[in-house]
Scaffold this active site. Structure first.
Site, PDB file in Angstrom:
ATOM      1  N   ARG A  34      13.276  58.268  10.790  1.00  0.00           N
ATOM      2  CA  ARG A  34      12.865  58.729  12.135  1.00  0.00           C
ATOM      3  C   ARG A  34      12.919  57.946  13.306  1.00  0.00           C
ATOM      4  O   ARG A  34      11.684  56.918  13.146  1.00  0.00           O
ATOM      5  CB  ARG A  34      11.741  59.617  12.170  1.00  0.00           C
ATOM      6  N   ARG A  68      24.662  58.125   7.018  1.00  0.00           N
ATOM      7  CA  ARG A  68      23.281  57.570   7.398  1.00  0.00           C
ATOM      8  C   ARG A  68      22.467  57.542   6.068  1.00  0.00           C
ATOM      9  O   ARG A  68      21.235  57.297   6.311  1.00  0.00           O
ATOM     10  CB  ARG A  68      22.861  58.421   8.530  1.00  0.00           C
ATOM     11  N   HIS A 108      23.179  57.921  17.029  1.00  0.00           N
ATOM     12  CA  HIS A 108      22.053  58.716  17.501  1.00  0.00           C
ATOM     13  C   HIS A 108      20.810  57.862  17.982  1.00  0.00           C
ATOM     14  O   HIS A 108      19.810  57.966  17.298  1.00  0.00           O
ATOM     15  CB  HIS A 108      21.732  59.454  16.020  1.00  0.00           C
ATOM     16  N   ASP A 153      18.126  69.771  24.376  1.00  0.00           N
ATOM     17  CA  ASP A 153      19.234  69.595  23.248  1.00  0.00           C
ATOM     18  C   ASP A 153      20.407  69.843  23.739  1.00  0.00           C
ATOM     19  O   ASP A 153      20.856  70.974  23.524  1.00  0.00           O
ATOM     20  CB  ASP A 153      18.758  70.089  21.830  1.00  0.00           C
ATOM     21  N   GLU A 172      22.855  59.881  23.096  1.00  0.00           N
ATOM     22  CA  GLU A 172      23.585  59.395  21.789  1.00  0.00           C
ATOM     23  C   GLU A 172      25.066  59.298  22.342  1.00  0.00           C
ATOM     24  O   GLU A 172      25.374  60.306  23.202  1.00  0.00           O
ATOM     25  CB  GLU A 172      23.433  60.650  20.833  1.00  0.00           C
TER      26      GLU A 172
HETATM   27  O1  TA6 Z   1      21.024  64.825  18.362  1.00  0.00           O
HETATM   28  C1  TA6 Z   1      20.479  66.098  18.348  1.00  0.00           C
HETATM   29  C2  TA6 Z   1      20.045  66.824  17.216  1.00  0.00           C
HETATM   30  O2  TA6 Z   1      21.295  67.121  16.515  1.00  0.00           O
HETATM   31  C3  TA6 Z   1      19.035  67.922  17.151  1.00  0.00           C
HETATM   32  O3  TA6 Z   1      19.662  69.219  17.158  1.00  0.00           O
HETATM   33  C4  TA6 Z   1      17.974  67.331  16.026  1.00  0.00           C
HETATM   34  O4  TA6 Z   1      18.584  68.057  14.991  1.00  0.00           O
HETATM   35  C5  TA6 Z   1      18.187  65.871  15.857  1.00  0.00           C
HETATM   36  O5  TA6 Z   1      19.892  65.846  16.207  1.00  0.00           O
HETATM   37  C6  TA6 Z   1      17.497  65.174  14.710  1.00  0.00           C
HETATM   38  O6  TA6 Z   1      18.195  65.688  13.540  1.00  0.00           O
HETATM   39  P1  TA6 Z   1      17.809  65.145  12.315  1.00  0.00           P
HETATM   40  O7  TA6 Z   1      18.776  65.591  11.406  1.00  0.00           O
HETATM   41  O8  TA6 Z   1      17.657  63.372  12.307  1.00  0.00           O
HETATM   42  O9  TA6 Z   1      16.476  65.392  12.018  1.00  0.00           O
END
Ligand code: TA6
Length: 290
Positions: free
Chosen positions: A69, A95, A161, A204, A263
């Site tokens: 995270r 990833r 991201h 989002d 992102e």
């Molecule tokens: O980029 C935003 C997003 O698509 C959110 O909808 C949320 O799901 C975030 O990515 C984090 O995703 P993850 O799979 O890393 O928990």
């Protein structure tokens, strides 16, 4: 005279992180960074004398096969849920896999680390080669290069991201997306941005058909982060806010107040078709404006 290799070695160390995750520690006169072999995920970057620019959760789990995270997860070869198969991992599989270190190089004002992945996943039947080039210095540069090694074209989504560390997300403004259309994943529908993007609840959004650079104006840390991008037609802005952050469990208490994702992507309507034998490059450059 220190040899190039020694110079690189002096700047680059390969260490074992939590749960045996392979990490690359980069340290030079301009900045420091940590990169996980899993996902070629940059976990941290700070220019010398600056607070961290990339946010990393203090409650992050370091699990095999799951991105950490924070940092800069690489979403590839799709962004978000798989368009047809919900059982495929969100944001693709790149990833979650171990990448190989193709090389490290000491540059005049930075250290370069190159990682590669040749995917072999049933969810992606297209021969492909991925390369991630990371330059760590006073600025941070990342290139994600996708090569179509097959005989037929493929269409992919991709994203860097990036989680940025901010003083207090409630006082931050994102400039550069004014008048862009966006998909609102929280409230639904397609809307048009008016003025700077601000965050005072869950946000989002996939901003479409925008090649603009962005500025993240952060009065809390009294700085502005510049995001320059090439090869990207979408920009996603995300903050889970309180309730979703609590449910996620790995953002830490009030972690959502100190993070903001901006992102650089090709997502939704902006996915990219790569002809056989050709390559696509998504590049970003992060810097702190003086
Ligand atoms: O980029 C935003 C997003 O698509 C959110 O909808 C949320 O799901 C975030 O990515 C984090 O995703 P993850 O799979 O890393 O928990």
């Amino acid at each position: 005279m220190v040899s190039k290799l020694e110079a690189t070695l002096g700047e680059v160390a390969f260490v074992e992180g939590p749960n045996g995750l392979g990490l690359i520690e980069v340290k030079n006169s301009a900045g420091t960074a940590t990169i996980a072999l899993q996902g070629a995920q940059l976990l941290s970057w700070a220019p010398v004398g600056e607070k961290p620019v990339i946010w990393l959760s203090g409650k992050a789990n370091y699990l095999k096969g799951k991105s950490v995270r924070g940092g800069i997860p690489i979403c590839w070869p799709w962004f978000g849920p798989h368009p047809e198969e919900p059982s495929h991992p969100a944001h693709g599989f790149a990833r979650n896999l171990d990448w190989e270190v193709a090389g490290t190089k000491s540059l005049t004002d930075a250290t370069q680390v190159v990682l590669r992945l040749i995917p072999n996943e049933i969810s992606w039947p297209y021969p492909s080669e991925l390369e991630c080039r990371i330059k760590v210095g006073r600025t941070l540069e990342m290139d994600l290069i996708t090569r179509n090694a097959g005989l037929e074209p493929f269409t992919m989504g991709c994203a860097l991201h990036t989680y940025f560390e901010v003083g207090d997300v409630r006082t931050v403004e994102i400039l550069g997306l004014e008048e862009a259309f966006y998909i609102d994943k929280v409230n639904g529908g397609k809307k048009r941005q008016s003025g700077p993007v601000t965050v005072n609840s869950e946000v989002d959004r996939i901003y479409l058909d925008t090649a603009s650079d962005c500025l993240i104006r952060d009065p809390g840390y009294n700085r502005t982060i510049r995001v320059e991008k090439e090869g990207s037609r979408s920009t996603v802005v995300w903050n889970p806010w309180m309730e979703k952050a609590d449910k996620m469990g790995d953002l830490g208490d009030k972690g959502y107040l100190n993070m903001l994702c901006v992102e650089s992507c090709n997502a939704a309507d902006d996915v990219v078709t790569v002809p056989p034998g050709k390559s696509h490059r998504l590049s970003v450059r992060y810097s702190i404006l003086a």
